[in-house]
Design a protein around this motif. Structure first.
Motif, PDB file in Angstrom:
ATOM      1  N   THR A   1      40.564  40.148  27.475  1.00 17.82           N
ATOM      2  CA  THR A   1      41.686  40.885  28.044  1.00 17.82           C
ATOM      3  C   THR A   1      41.872  40.443  29.492  1.00 17.82           C
ATOM      4  N   GLU A   2      43.105  40.079  29.836  1.00 16.02           N
ATOM      5  CA  GLU A   2      43.374  39.602  31.189  1.00 16.02           C
ATOM      6  C   GLU A   2      43.210  40.732  32.198  1.00 16.02           C
ATOM      7  N   MET A   3      42.504  40.417  33.291  1.00 12.43           N
ATOM      8  CA  MET A   3      42.345  41.371  34.388  1.00 12.43           C
ATOM      9  C   MET A   3      43.434  41.095  35.419  1.00 12.43           C
ATOM     10  N   SER A   4      43.950  42.133  36.012  1.00  6.85           N
ATOM     11  CA  SER A   4      44.959  42.001  37.057  1.00  6.85           C
ATOM     12  C   SER A   4      44.253  42.097  38.409  1.00  6.85           C
ATOM     13  N   LEU A   5      43.868  40.925  38.944  1.00  2.43           N
ATOM     14  CA  LEU A   5      43.113  40.881  40.193  1.00  2.43           C
ATOM     15  C   LEU A   5      43.989  40.403  41.344  1.00  2.43           C
ATOM     16  N   SER A   6      43.723  40.957  42.519  1.00  2.00           N
ATOM     17  CA  SER A   6      44.376  40.446  43.725  1.00  2.00           C
ATOM     18  C   SER A   6      43.784  39.069  44.034  1.00  2.00           C
ATOM     19  N   LYS A   7      44.404  38.351  44.959  1.00  2.00           N
ATOM     20  CA  LYS A   7      43.912  37.033  45.344  1.00  2.00           C
ATOM     21  C   LYS A   7      42.464  37.126  45.808  1.00  2.00           C
ATOM     22  N   THR A   8      42.159  38.094  46.656  1.00  5.00           N
ATOM     23  CA  THR A   8      40.812  38.228  47.206  1.00  5.00           C
ATOM     24  C   THR A   8      39.816  38.643  46.129  1.00  5.00           C
ATOM     25  N   GLU A   9      40.198  39.554  45.250  1.00  6.99           N
ATOM     26  CA  GLU A   9      39.311  39.952  44.154  1.00  6.99           C
ATOM     27  C   GLU A   9      38.993  38.747  43.270  1.00  6.99           C
ATOM     28  N   PHE A  10      40.019  37.957  42.968  1.00  6.93           N
ATOM     29  CA  PHE A  10      39.832  36.756  42.147  1.00  6.93           C
ATOM     30  C   PHE A  10      38.874  35.783  42.834  1.00  6.93           C
ATOM     31  N   ASP A  11      39.125  35.503  44.121  1.00  5.50           N
ATOM     32  CA  ASP A  11      38.289  34.567  44.868  1.00  5.50           C
ATOM     33  C   ASP A  11      36.843  35.062  44.949  1.00  5.50           C
ATOM     34  N   LEU A  12      36.651  36.355  45.126  1.00  4.04           N
ATOM     35  CA  LEU A  12      35.314  36.937  45.181  1.00  4.04           C
ATOM     36  C   LEU A  12      34.609  36.791  43.829  1.00  4.04           C
ATOM     37  N   LEU A  13      35.326  37.048  42.745  1.00  2.00           N
ATOM     38  CA  LEU A  13      34.753  36.895  41.408  1.00  2.00           C
ATOM     39  C   LEU A  13      34.352  35.439  41.150  1.00  2.00           C
ATOM     40  N   VAL A  14      35.228  34.510  41.508  1.00  2.00           N
ATOM     41  CA  VAL A  14      34.914  33.085  41.339  1.00  2.00           C
ATOM     42  C   VAL A  14      33.671  32.724  42.133  1.00  2.00           C
ATOM     43  N   TYR A  15      33.594  33.203  43.366  1.00  2.00           N
ATOM     44  CA  TYR A  15      32.422  32.892  44.194  1.00  2.00           C
ATOM     45  C   TYR A  15      31.150  33.430  43.531  1.00  2.00           C
TER      46      TYR A  15
ATOM     47  N   GLU B   1      36.461  43.392  59.562  1.00  2.00           N
ATOM     48  CA  GLU B   1      35.206  44.139  59.559  1.00  2.00           C
ATOM     49  C   GLU B   1      34.401  43.767  58.321  1.00  2.00           C
ATOM     50  N   ASP B   2      33.078  43.643  58.492  1.00  3.17           N
ATOM     51  CA  ASP B   2      32.257  43.239  57.355  1.00  3.17           C
ATOM     52  C   ASP B   2      32.223  44.288  56.243  1.00  3.17           C
ATOM     53  N   ARG B   3      32.572  45.523  56.539  1.00  5.94           N
ATOM     54  CA  ARG B   3      32.573  46.576  55.512  1.00  5.94           C
ATOM     55  C   ARG B   3      33.742  46.433  54.538  1.00  5.94           C
ATOM     56  N   ILE B   4      34.697  45.541  54.841  1.00  6.73           N
ATOM     57  CA  ILE B   4      35.785  45.287  53.902  1.00  6.73           C
ATOM     58  C   ILE B   4      35.219  44.748  52.591  1.00  6.73           C
ATOM     59  N   ILE B   5      34.070  44.069  52.696  1.00  7.55           N
ATOM     60  CA  ILE B   5      33.386  43.561  51.501  1.00  7.55           C
ATOM     61  C   ILE B   5      33.080  44.710  50.551  1.00  7.55           C
ATOM     62  N   ASP B   6      32.576  45.806  51.090  1.00 10.58           N
ATOM     63  CA  ASP B   6      32.219  46.956  50.242  1.00 10.58           C
ATOM     64  C   ASP B   6      33.430  47.462  49.462  1.00 10.58           C
ATOM     65  N   THR B   7      34.578  47.479  50.110  1.00 12.34           N
ATOM     66  CA  THR B   7      35.811  47.927  49.452  1.00 12.34           C
ATOM     67  C   THR B   7      36.169  46.995  48.295  1.00 12.34           C
ATOM     68  N   TYR B   8      36.083  45.699  48.528  1.00 16.54           N
ATOM     69  CA  TYR B   8      36.432  44.748  47.474  1.00 16.54           C
ATOM     70  C   TYR B   8      35.387  44.710  46.355  1.00 16.54           C
ATOM     71  N   ILE B   9      34.135  44.944  46.695  1.00 16.47           N
ATOM     72  CA  ILE B   9      33.096  45.032  45.658  1.00 16.47           C
ATOM     73  C   ILE B   9      33.389  46.225  44.760  1.00 16.47           C
ATOM     74  N   LYS B  10      33.757  47.343  45.369  1.00 12.65           N
ATOM     75  CA  LYS B  10      34.082  48.548  44.599  1.00 12.65           C
ATOM     76  C   LYS B  10      35.266  48.274  43.663  1.00 12.65           C
ATOM     77  N   LYS B  11      36.308  47.606  44.178  1.00 14.49           N
ATOM     78  CA  LYS B  11      37.477  47.271  43.354  1.00 14.49           C
ATOM     79  C   LYS B  11      37.095  46.332  42.215  1.00 14.49           C
ATOM     80  N   LEU B  12      36.287  45.326  42.527  1.00 13.56           N
ATOM     81  CA  LEU B  12      35.892  44.357  41.512  1.00 13.56           C
ATOM     82  C   LEU B  12      35.034  45.017  40.442  1.00 13.56           C
ATOM     83  N   ARG B  13      34.129  45.906  40.850  1.00  9.13           N
ATOM     84  CA  ARG B  13      33.311  46.639  39.872  1.00  9.13           C
ATOM     85  C   ARG B  13      34.202  47.462  38.939  1.00  9.13           C
ATOM     86  N   LYS B  14      35.239  48.052  39.496  1.00 10.09           N
ATOM     87  CA  LYS B  14      36.159  48.848  38.673  1.00 10.09           C
ATOM     88  C   LYS B  14      36.828  47.955  37.619  1.00 10.09           C
ATOM     89  N   HIS B  15      37.240  46.755  38.023  1.00 10.36           N
ATOM     90  CA  HIS B  15      37.854  45.811  37.076  1.00 10.36           C
ATOM     91  C   HIS B  15      36.857  45.382  35.994  1.00 10.36           C
TER      92      HIS B  15
END
Length: 179
Positions: A102-116, A142-156
């Motif tokens: 099933t295709e996930m709808s990821l933002s550019k940053t979420e996609f790049d983080l997942l690829v990394y 801010e380095d805490r932006i990572i936490d926000t994107y990790i939370k979003k990626l975990r949700k996906h």
């Protein structure tokens, strides 16, 4: 590509080249009036891609830069265009990510983080390291932006959210191991 002089105010190019190489594989062209053999060899010992002495013809710099970019482009095309880890599949060229087909709808940053994460499975990554690798070294957030994107990626990732492990006091590790 980083075009780097040696003699700069506050910090010399040797230090910048060493710091860059410790953190990144970005191509570096050292440009300097220091033309002694030992200076040139020092540059290469710091793993710069090329060393050009001043004065130089700007056309030569452009030609060297074009060659480096062409080589990088060729190397990128040889990397795997599709990454698959368990039920996660990423088509890098088409910028599509799938979870259980099933295709996930990821933002550019979420996609790049997942690829990394997929490319560096098992590696512990600090927030600063993730910022440099995913956002880029020239972006100041801010380095805490990572936490926000990790939370979003975990949700996906839903039932596979546990693949992104928190390493307390250090950062994160992606490990595709089912419990």
């Amino acid at each position: 590509i980083v075009c780097l002089d040696i003699m700069m105010p506050k910090m010399n190019g040797w230090h910048v080249a060493k710091t860059l190489r410790d953190q990144s594989s970005v191509p570096i062209i050292m440009m300097s009036a220091l033309s002694e053999e030992e200076d040139i060899l020092k540059g290469y010992s710091l793993q710069v891609d090329d060393y050009i002495t001043k004065p130089f013809n700007p056309k030569i710099l452009v030609a060297k830069t074009n060659n480096l970019l062409a080589r990088l482009s060729k190397n990128k095309n040889t990397e795997s265009d599709v990454l698959t880890v368990n039920k996660i599949k990423v088509d890098i060229n088409r910028r599509l990510a799938y979870l259980e087909e099933t295709e996930m709808s990821l933002s550019k940053t979420e996609f790049d983080l997942l690829v990394y994460f997929l490319r560096n499975e098992g590696m512990i990554c600090s927030r600063d390291h993730l910022l440099d690798e995913v956002w880029g070294m020239d972006v100041f957030v801010e380095d805490r932006i990572i936490d926000t994107y990790i939370k979003k990626l975990r949700k996906h990732l839903g039932p596979y959210a546990h693949y992104i492990k928190t390493v307390f006091g250090v950062g994160y590790r992606f490990e595709a191991i089912d419990a």
